[in-house]
Structures are given as C-alpha cells and as structure tokens.
Design an enzyme around this catalytic site. Sequence first.
Site, PDB file in Angstrom:
ATOM      1  N   GLU A   1     -13.543  42.700  15.859  1.00 27.94           N
ATOM      2  CA  GLU A   1     -14.024  43.230  17.135  1.00 27.94           C
ATOM      3  C   GLU A   1     -13.024  42.992  18.275  1.00 27.94           C
ATOM      4  O   GLU A   1     -13.297  42.257  19.212  1.00 27.94           O
ATOM      5  CB  GLU A   1     -15.392  42.638  17.469  1.00 27.94           C
ATOM      6  N   PRO A   2     -11.869  43.645  18.197  1.00 23.77           N
ATOM      7  CA  PRO A   2     -10.895  43.489  19.282  1.00 23.77           C
ATOM      8  C   PRO A   2     -11.288  44.292  20.520  1.00 23.77           C
ATOM      9  O   PRO A   2     -11.870  45.368  20.400  1.00 23.77           O
ATOM     10  CB  PRO A   2      -9.598  44.039  18.675  1.00 23.77           C
TER      11      PRO A   2
ATOM     12  N   ARG B   1      -9.298  43.486  24.004  1.00 23.77           N
ATOM     13  CA  ARG B   1      -8.032  43.460  24.724  1.00 23.77           C
ATOM     14  C   ARG B   1      -6.937  44.245  24.003  1.00 23.77           C
ATOM     15  O   ARG B   1      -6.232  45.049  24.587  1.00 23.77           O
ATOM     16  CB  ARG B   1      -7.583  41.993  24.845  1.00 23.77           C
TER      17      ARG B   1
ATOM     18  N   CYS C   1      -8.511  36.228  51.079  1.00 22.60           N
ATOM     19  CA  CYS C   1      -8.304  34.950  51.754  1.00 22.60           C
ATOM     20  C   CYS C   1      -8.516  33.796  50.788  1.00 22.60           C
ATOM     21  O   CYS C   1      -9.523  33.087  50.831  1.00 22.60           O
ATOM     22  CB  CYS C   1      -9.211  34.859  52.980  1.00 22.60           C
TER      23      CYS C   1
ATOM     24  N   TYR D   1      -9.916  43.823  30.872  1.00 26.93           N
ATOM     25  CA  TYR D   1     -10.336  42.797  31.822  1.00 26.93           C
ATOM     26  C   TYR D   1      -9.694  42.997  33.192  1.00 26.93           C
ATOM     27  O   TYR D   1      -9.416  42.044  33.903  1.00 26.93           O
ATOM     28  CB  TYR D   1     -10.053  41.383  31.274  1.00 26.93           C
TER      29      TYR D   1
END
Length: 870
Positions: free
Chosen positions: A745-746, A748, A820, A850
């Site tokens: 289950e890749p 990335r 900030c 991501y």
Amino acid sequence: MSLPDRWLVLKFGGTSVSRRERWDTIGRLARERADMADARVLVVVSALSGVTNELQAICDGDSVDGDGVAARAAALAERHRAFAVELGLDPDIVLAERLPALRSLAGDARAATRALDWQAEMLAQGELLSSTLGAAYLRAQGLDFGWCDARDWLDAIALPNQNAWSTRLSVSCRHEADAGWRARFAAQPARLLLTQGFIARHGDGGTAILGRGGSDTSAAYFGALLRAQRVEIWTDVPGIFSANPRIVPEARLLARLDYAEAQEIATTGAKVLHPRAIAPCRDGNVPMAILDTARPDLPGTRIDASAATVPGVKAISRRNGIVLVSMESIGMWQQVGFLADIFERFKRHGLSVDLIGSSETNVTVSLDPSENLVTSNVLEALAADLAGVCRVKVIAPCAAITLVGRGMRSLLHRLGDIWAVFGRERVHLVSQSSNDLNLTFVIDEADAEGLLPQLHAELVRSDAMPMRDASVFGPSWHEIANGRVPRDAPWWRGKREALLRLAARGTPRYAYDLATLRARARALNAVAAIDRRHYALKANPHPAILRALEAEGIGFECVSAGELQHLFATLPALDPARVLFTPSFAPRVEYEDAFARGATVTVDSVEALQRWPELFRGRALWLRLDLGRGEGHHAKVRTGGSEAKFGLPVGRLDAFVTLARNLGVRITGLHAHLGSGVELPAHWRDVYAELAATAERIGTIGTIDIGGGLPVPYLPDAAPFDIDAWARGLAEVKALYPQFALAVEPGRWLAAECGVLLLHATQVVEKDGVRRVGCDAGMNALLRPALYDAYHDIANLSRPAGDPVRDGGLVAFDVVGPICESGDVLGRQRQLPADTAEGDVLLVADAGAYGMAMANTYNLRALPAEEVIE
Ligand code: ADP
Ligand code: ASP
Ligand code: MG
C-alpha cells in the site's frame, strides 16, 4: 647520472600486492611518479593479504610441538612459491633464503614459550617474503629497483611505561628529519627502492613490529625521514570515506581532509589508515594521499594542512572489541587521589586508557584493543590490583561509535535524530573530546550491528549537516563501484513554460503531472510477486489522481470515513473489494461505515474486539501487527515499536486470536507497516517473512500486507529506489510462502514525484550574512520541511540555470514562507541564482505526496490551488 634529491613514498597494502597485475601497476606507478616529479621513489609493501593473520595465528598457537605451527608455516611457504610461479619467477632461486628462514623459525626453541622476540621475527616474514618476490618481479620487468631491509633504517624507540608486549609488537620509531640518515639512505644506488612495511629494528638489535596495519606508519616514517614530497597510501578503496564503505555503501568519498580530521577518523576505527601514520607526516609537513590500486586514476583523498574546514559531521567510525572498566569508589565521595590511585594501576600494567566518563562515585574508562594487548590474563591482573581501591566491573565486548567532524559542540542540538537512534540502545559511555572533533558512544558490540548505515542515513538527511556539500563530499562508494545511477531529469524541467503559465494564474499552486504518476503505477504493476496494490490516498486524494490510478488497476487504502466517502464519491463504480480501511483510533461509527461499504477492515488492538464485540461478530478482518520496531526517514513516521500508537504487539497475538475465535471473527489478512521512507529494499522481504511465519500459526490468513513506506529520492544525489532489487527480494520470499497473497500500500512512492508546488518570491532580504528569499506560501502549503526536516529540491523557474544571458552564478539562500513561525523554512542554504528577485516563480519539487494533503490555513492564509497536467 646523478639521482634527484627528491623522494616520493608509495605504500601498497595486502590486496595491492597479492596479484601479478597489481605488481604491474606498482611498477608503472613508481616509474611514472619518478618521471613526473623528477624524484626517487621508495615503495613500501605489506605482506600478501591474509598472511599476517596466518603468522599471528602461528604466534598465538598454544601447541607448538604438534603439527600446528609446522603445517601452517609449510602452507605459507607453498603459497609464496605458487605466487612466485604466477610472477614467472623460479621459487627455488628467488626464495632460496627466505623459505628456510621461515622453516627454521617455526622450529625455533623460543617458539615453546612464544617469546616476544620470536613472535616479532615470525610476523616479519610476511613483508620480507612479499618484498623479495616483488623486487625480483620488478627487476625482471627491466625496472631499476633496489631492495632494502626496513630494519636497517627504522629504529624503534622505547616509550615510558610501555609493557613488554608493546615494546616489541606495537612500537613507534624515530622519525625526526636527520640529514645524515637521509644522505646514507640516498646513497643506495637504485633510483627506485622497495622495502617492507610493519617492521623495524628493536633496541636490542632484534626485530620489532609496528602493530597490526602498521605498514602505513612505516611509509609515514620514511616520508618524514626523507622529507618526501608526498606519501601515497595505495589500498583497496579509492580513499577515506564518510564511513567504512563495505558496511555503508552510501558512504561518501572525503576528497580533502586536514591532518587533525584524518587523525580522528583513523584513531576512531577507519582501518584504511593506521592511526600512528598521520603524526609523522603532519610533523614533517608531508602531504598524504589515499588511493586505489585497482583504480589508480581516481583522485582519492588528500590530507594536508590547508584543507578547508567546514563544521559538521564528516565521518562515522566504529571500533570493536572495546573493553570498558567500570570502577565504583568504595571510599568517600570526591576522595582526593582516587583517580591517581586507579590510573597508577593502569600504568603499572602498561595499559593506555582511551575514553573516560566519571561521576562522583564511578569512573568508567575504555581500553582500545589496537593500542593494548587486552587478554583475559591482563584484565584479571588489572582487576585484582584495582580491587584494593574500588569495585571493578569489566564490560566487554563493546563497540565505540564515533561521529567525527569539526565544531561538534555547537552541533549537539542538531543531532536530535542521532540521539534518537542511540536511544534504542544501552549506551555505557558518551564522550565528547575537548578538541571539538569527536563525539563517541560506547554500546554493547551486539547492539552495534546495523547501526552505521542508519546513522549515516540520518546525517545525510539532516539539513544541518554538510554531507550534501559536493565540495567536501565526493561520490558515494556505491556510485564509484557501479557508476552513477543515471537519474532521469525531473518532468518539470521540460515543462517550464507551461508551469510559468500556471503560476501566472496565482500561487501557491500545486501542479500534478499524470504521466509521471502513471509511470510509477505501471512500474508497480510490473512487480510480479505482488497480488494486490493499494494506493494510500492520504498522500494525495486529488480526484484526478484517484481516477488515473483506478484506471491503472490500482486499489485504495483509506484511513478515515472521510476518505472512504471521498473515494466512492469520486469513483462511484469502484469495486469495494479493492478498498482497504486501516484506521488508527477511529470512532466506532467509522468501522460500521466501512463494513457497510464492503471495504476490508483492519483492526490493531484487542481492546477494539472487547469494546465492540457486536460490531465485529462473524466478520472477516485483517489484523495489523507491531513487529516491535519502527523504521523510516524520521522519528515521526516510524509506525512500529512501543513508542508508536499503531499495531497489536506480537505478545498479545494469542489473546487477539482467542477473542476473535470466540466472536466467530475470521482473521484473513495480516498487516504490518513499520514506517515511511525505508531505504533498504531488503526490509519488506524481511517483514513478509516475519508475517508469513506468524500467519502460518494463525491458520486462516489468505493475504499478507507489507504496507508501504517505499522511499522517494528527495535529495539531489539520492539514488532512486531500486524497485528491481525490491521485486527480486519479494519474489524470493514469496516462493517460500506461496500460499499467501501479497499486498502492498504505497502512497508517497506513487504520488510524490508527480507534484510540484509553485510559489512567487515576495521579498529578498539579507540579515547578518544570511540571504533569504521569501515566498507567498511556506509551511501552510508544504508542511514536510517544518514537520520532518524534509528536503525538497527548489528551483527558480524564472531564471533557469545555464541561461547565457544572465550569469551572476548561484548563491546560497534560505527559502522561507510568510508564516509567523521560525520553523517556516522550505529549505536552507539552497543554491539559487544570485539575482533571484521579487516576482520570480520558485518551484518546490517532489511535493505530490503529503503536500496539499497536509496544507492548512494557519495565519488565515488561503489554501493552495491545484492543477492537473494530463
Ligand atoms: P591495506 O591492506 O591496503 O592496508 P586495509 O584493509 O588495512 O588495507 O584498509 C582498507 C580498508 O579499510 C577498506 O577495505 C575498508 O574496508 C576499511 N575502512 C574502514 N573504514 C573506512 C573508511 N572510513 N574509508 C575507507 N575505508 C575504510
Ligand atoms: N601486514 C601487516 C598487517 O596485516 C601490516 C599491514 O598490512 O599494514 O597487519
Ligand atoms: Mg592497512
């Protein structure tokens, strides 16, 4: 013809003298060097490889009257005779004196007591034999080579408090430049000379030994005595690397070192250079080079006084066989003279102490086996002596792991991930040298296995370390051995105009190249051992990406009801059998929803079954296991081990299985996912084997899911994941357990490289010497750098590199966002065009996974837009 008054010293190690063609190289190099530098050349050689080990075994042999010694000596004689034949020499002539000498030493009366002077003579035979054969061969090739006995030129010096062993078998030699010595040496008639490493003359006229690996030091002594132009150490690796390249193939060549750094690397365990070889060259200001005999054209490592120094870790070394002596004071706290008392005893036994750690009541020191003869006899005698002043505990064998580099003191806070690696081991001693060059951890030798590649990877990854700096770090061992793995240019380089047009619609804006995504999906589909492929859509749930992957036949993995809802809304006709639901601490309703949709549900705790028996009763489930360890590119993405919230610990497996049976639940799949960005292709194969063994015990398992975590080459010099090696490993292990279907289950790996983030530069500011280019989004659009110290390549699309019109060159910028937070940095010290200015379009690469999925509206900044390139 008068001979030049300049010298070069070339030292060749064991593997460099063990084959005929190597001697051809030695002859060629000596001649070329002599011609080019108009110099004379002294060649210093080691014994043939493995010979000193054999001689050492003879010296250590306790049975001296049996066949052991004689048989070993005979085998050594035979090996040298055979090598003489390989060199085209007549062994009976060339070795006429050497072999009888070896035989008579083996039968010497002193052998019975293993007298140290006898051991020294025995050990010396290896270098005497190799140099005799080599000189004869080189002369037979027509070269003007003289041979000399190193013992006529190197004198051992007696140092204070040495014990009998080191006075004979680990000696240092006089090496102050001495005009008389030099004149005598130069009076030898041949222009090229050959001599032995490792051996010297003892004060009593007998033989002395420089310690294992000491031929390097012989060369250094000769270099200093001759005031040589250079000392070259020729070996079986193309230089000094950032770690032992045989253990860490990703280790990088260190092109240039100063003496102090080289000293530290050598002392802390890099066997490539003997630790005592540096001081003579440094004192005599003789530059050194480390070169590869098999690949003489590579530039190697240069060591001299003028190497530029950069702060940061340059190398990691490891020493084995370290003995720790822990001493608990039995007297009062801070008793005056306690340390003096204990160190006096080490001195009495001639033991040199290396590292020291102390507290009010305990002092722990380490003994380094390369400097000491630490046998059980010696330790027992020491312990007995120490018992008078303290309680002693000996901890052995230990390994000392050292990070070497300048400015370690000011870097400690940046070594967070390194401390985390050691956090999993028992560290006995930590020492930071006051010269600010090293940081050493001592752990049990058994725990040190596998640590070096892991530490090296952490350092290369860390934004703070200079390991990516090409001026300091050369190619990796892996690249030198296999040639650089050609990496395709990223897709976005060829689509600059289109991307600039997209950026003109406003930034921040993500762009996804579906062709790149499809290419990854097809590569995954080509791995025959895999039966089920699921895209972890948390990485990037963009509808176009889901549709493209669905069309390639890939299934999906969801971690929330929201993802399920989005997936089926995007792909209404999707067969739920292609969908996994693997949540973490999700509420009950989400499981109900997943069951209702027909997805395969994964559970990872006994408590879930206990709390919601009716929810699970009679159903088929997959079980997620925690194999007790986590792996991956950052602590926050390691999803195994007791610190991670995921997975059922193996210790509770029986309880889970029993409870499941009682509920009529069938466990049909077994899953483990240890983390993300795991770089070793063998990792998944091991996980499969572990799960398969467990699955056999459970009996009902049909599918084994080894998770995802395939790495992406974010770093500029990272090699792409070796999917072929991965596929081979999976095929092998699958063949052992053919009864299970294999699922992956890749997320990335499929999505990262297809995406880029487009930004506009807002301001360029210089403060205290640091240049910063600000962008219209930062951690709000791409959180990975702030969250994980992740590296993403950054390019200025408006000013492509190599543009002949502008050539201000590249300078280092920190690329920051408008949020900030001090952590709002997309990349530090990135090489960008010097004229980078407000309005330029910057591209952040490999942001397809991501990126948008983690984007947020912090500071009330709008979310990035998204575009798809078909
Ligand atoms: P030689 O016989 O030529 O003296 P050695 O075996 O003594 O060669 O030293 C070379 C070996 O040193 C290499 O083969 C390698 O395994 C080891 N080594 C350990 N650490 C390093 C390092 N940091 N860089 C290069 N080599 C290293
Ligand atoms: N032959 C010796 C050894 O193996 C010395 C050397 O090779 O440097 O230790
Ligand atoms: Mg060596």
